[in-house]
Design an enzyme around this catalytic site. Structure first.
Site, PDB file in Angstrom:
ATOM      1  N   THR A 196      39.518  41.401  46.866  1.00 28.36           N
ATOM      2  CA  THR A 196      40.265  41.486  48.132  1.00 28.36           C
ATOM      3  C   THR A 196      41.684  40.945  48.003  1.00 28.36           C
ATOM      4  OG1 THR A 196      39.375  39.360  48.878  1.00 28.36           O
ATOM      5  CG2 THR A 196      38.184  41.343  49.574  1.00 28.36           C
ATOM      6  N   HIS A 207      42.005  36.349  39.720  1.00 34.57           N
ATOM      7  CA  HIS A 207      41.421  35.015  39.901  1.00 34.57           C
ATOM      8  C   HIS A 207      39.950  35.068  39.526  1.00 34.57           C
ATOM      9  CE1 HIS A 207      41.052  37.349  43.591  1.00 34.57           C
ATOM     10  NE2 HIS A 207      39.878  36.737  43.770  1.00 34.57           N
ATOM     11  N   HIS A 229      36.186  33.127  40.254  1.00 33.48           N
ATOM     12  CA  HIS A 229      35.444  32.246  41.152  1.00 33.48           C
ATOM     13  C   HIS A 229      34.538  31.347  40.304  1.00 33.48           C
ATOM     14  CE1 HIS A 229      36.139  34.849  44.826  1.00 33.48           C
ATOM     15  NE2 HIS A 229      36.371  35.721  43.874  1.00 33.48           N
TER      16      HIS A 229
HETATM   17  P1  5GP Z   1      38.164  38.294  45.854  1.00 31.95           P
HETATM   18  O1  5GP Z   1      37.394  38.900  46.983  1.00 31.95           O
HETATM   19  O2  5GP Z   1      39.515  38.959  45.711  1.00 31.95           O
HETATM   20  O3  5GP Z   1      37.405  38.229  44.566  1.00 31.95           O
HETATM   21  O4  5GP Z   1      38.395  36.784  46.242  1.00 31.95           O
HETATM   22  C1  5GP Z   1      39.376  36.346  47.115  1.00 31.95           C
HETATM   23  C2  5GP Z   1      38.966  34.983  47.595  1.00 31.95           C
HETATM   24  O5  5GP Z   1      40.092  34.347  48.176  1.00 31.95           O
HETATM   25  C3  5GP Z   1      37.878  35.011  48.669  1.00 31.95           C
HETATM   26  O6  5GP Z   1      36.732  34.281  48.227  1.00 31.95           O
HETATM   27  C4  5GP Z   1      38.549  34.371  49.888  1.00 31.95           C
HETATM   28  O7  5GP Z   1      37.671  33.553  50.626  1.00 31.95           O
HETATM   29  C5  5GP Z   1      39.671  33.574  49.260  1.00 31.95           C
HETATM   30  N1  5GP Z   1      40.820  33.377  50.116  1.00 31.95           N
HETATM   31  C6  5GP Z   1      41.410  34.330  50.913  1.00 31.95           C
HETATM   32  N2  5GP Z   1      42.462  33.793  51.545  1.00 31.95           N
HETATM   33  C7  5GP Z   1      42.550  32.488  51.149  1.00 31.95           C
HETATM   34  C8  5GP Z   1      43.444  31.426  51.479  1.00 31.95           C
HETATM   35  O8  5GP Z   1      44.388  31.562  52.250  1.00 31.95           O
HETATM   36  N3  5GP Z   1      43.220  30.227  50.878  1.00 31.95           N
HETATM   37  C9  5GP Z   1      42.178  30.034  49.999  1.00 31.95           C
HETATM   38  N4  5GP Z   1      42.042  28.808  49.479  1.00 31.95           N
HETATM   39  N5  5GP Z   1      41.322  31.025  49.670  1.00 31.95           N
HETATM   40  C10 5GP Z   1      41.503  32.223  50.233  1.00 31.95           C
END
Ligand code: 5GP
Ligand code: ZN
Length: 116
Positions: A97, A102, A104
């Site tokens: 998203t 990154h 996790h």
């Molecule tokens: P993805 O879905 O791209 O693998 O992970 C994006 C992550 O970023 C999600 O787990 C979401 O909760 C986290 N995230 C989104 N916006 C923010 C923010 O403003 N601050 C922090 N610390 N995490 C965020």
């Protein structure tokens, strides 16, 4: 290096706040704003790379270091004994998203397999 509209670039430049758990010249680690496990940390290279799909040979040191940092943070948080998970979501079907690569670091509960 940074992209003006990128959420993680803004966190890296301290334009936006985040709970930083680790930082060096190349990598920052922050607490996820919406944790899905008792420990949910995001490991983010400071270089703006859109996704795992866009990494190149030049990024090998950064991407490698992230695994070592994840392992060290896991040890610091006493996750090593019971185990933990490191995840990269890549692209739309991978569930990405935020389009700044990154990883996790998830711990503190048992995770299922296969993922949903
Ligand atoms: P993805 O879905 O791209 O693998 O992970 C994006 C992550 O970023 C999600 O787990 C979401 O909760 C986290 N995230 C989104 N916006 C923010 C923010 O403003 N601050 C922090 N610390 N995490 C965020
Ligand atoms: Zn970025």
């Amino acid at each position: 290096m940074s992209e003006s509209n990128c959420l993680f670039c803004k966190i890296i430049s301290h334009e936006l706040d985040a709970k930083i758990v680790y930082e060096d010249e190349q990598v920052i680690a922050i607490e996820d704003i919406n944790p899905v496990a008792p420990v949910h940390i995001l490991l983010i290279p400071k270089k703006h790379i859109e996704s795992l799909d866009k990494v190149t040979e030049q990024d090998s040191v950064i991407v490698g270091n992230i695994q070592i940092i994840a392992s060290q943070i896991a040890k610091d948080l006493k996750l090593s004994e019971n185990g933990y998970r490191v995840v990269n979501n890549c692209g739309k079907l991978g569930g990405q998203t935020v389009y700044h690569i990154h990883y996790h670091l998830l711990g503190g509960r048992e995770f299922g397999w296969p993922p949903g």
